[in-house]
Write a protein that holds these residues in place. Sequence first.
Motif, PDB file in Angstrom:
ATOM      1  N   ARG A 187       0.823  -1.214   0.000  1.00 60.99           N
ATOM      2  CA  ARG A 187       0.000   0.000   0.000  1.00 60.99           C
ATOM      3  C   ARG A 187       0.855   1.261   0.000  1.00 60.99           C
ATOM      4  N   ASP A 188       2.149   1.128   0.236  1.00 61.99           N
ATOM      5  CA  ASP A 188       3.035   2.288   0.355  1.00 61.99           C
ATOM      6  C   ASP A 188       3.947   2.351  -0.860  1.00 61.99           C
ATOM      7  N   THR A 190       6.710   2.170   8.719  1.00 61.58           N
ATOM      8  CA  THR A 190       5.940   0.930   8.713  1.00 61.58           C
ATOM      9  C   THR A 190       5.459   0.625   7.298  1.00 61.58           C
ATOM     10  N   HIS A 201       2.740  -1.333   4.999  1.00 60.59           N
ATOM     11  CA  HIS A 201       1.394  -1.893   5.057  1.00 60.59           C
ATOM     12  C   HIS A 201       1.131  -2.641   3.759  1.00 60.59           C
ATOM     13  N   GLU A 205      -4.015  -9.352   5.674  1.00 62.49           N
ATOM     14  CA  GLU A 205      -3.374  -8.045   5.803  1.00 62.49           C
ATOM     15  C   GLU A 205      -2.140  -8.184   6.687  1.00 62.49           C
ATOM     16  N   THR A 248       1.380  -5.761   8.523  1.00 58.99           N
ATOM     17  CA  THR A 248       2.223  -4.583   8.709  1.00 58.99           C
ATOM     18  C   THR A 248       3.601  -5.060   9.132  1.00 58.99           C
TER      19      THR A 248
END
Length: 259
Positions: A22-23, A31, A33, A86, A88
């Motif tokens: 997502r980054d 962090t 994700h 999901e 992290t």
Amino acid sequence: MGIKRLLTRLGWGGATVETVLRDEAVVPGGTIHGRIDIDGGEVDQRIDRLTTGLVVRLQDYSDVEFRRVEAGAAFRVAGGDTVTREFTMDVPWDMPVTVHRGQPLKGMDVGVNTQLHIAAAVDPGDFDPIAIAPLPAQAAVLDALAQMGFDFYSAVVKHGRIADAHAGAGTDRQRSPLFQEIKFYPPSGSRSPLDKLDVTFATDAEATDVILRAETFDGVMADAVKTSTAFTVAHGDATAPDWPALVGGWLATLPARRA
């Protein structure tokens, strides 16, 4: 069905994995994700573990792992189904920088490596590149060098201790057995004895140590003379150092090349 299970164990028709980050970029101490999609193959399979790691890919294409985390406990994925998890993952403070001003640093390849741990079967892993952007202090140093006319030409990650490679500029912030050198040529037309400049960052939660190493060559057949210095800047320091002045002042102290 027995033939299908045998082929699945050999890597044909088994579950596949895809990691979606997502980054676009993260910074040291930040962090990551992401989402992991596991697509079932032609038969039902039990996934014993699902892990994801943060790795640096070296020039020989071997991977050095900085961190690995559990992304899912044991579960089953039915043939043809999709299971999503999901995750992290914290980024270590001493991760090498891979981009500056949005441009990749040649020689750097960092990514997230996801692994399905399946008993008696080929692991269909996935490697997804991710950009590690510099922290403000690191970016200020790289910006200053660009402002001074230094030309970036490569970056490498080395095994060892910074203190051993940079005599006279030790640091106690290094936590991993690796460190990065970002390499520059001096400004075109410079009258400095400098031939090359290496920049190394040693970072923890409080500050960044900036280690500079100058290389000068006194004659064609002579070994390089290496001279190092270090500066420290706290992450929360509101008054950023005048990096061009600091770097320029230090370079001015280098011994002149002999005639």
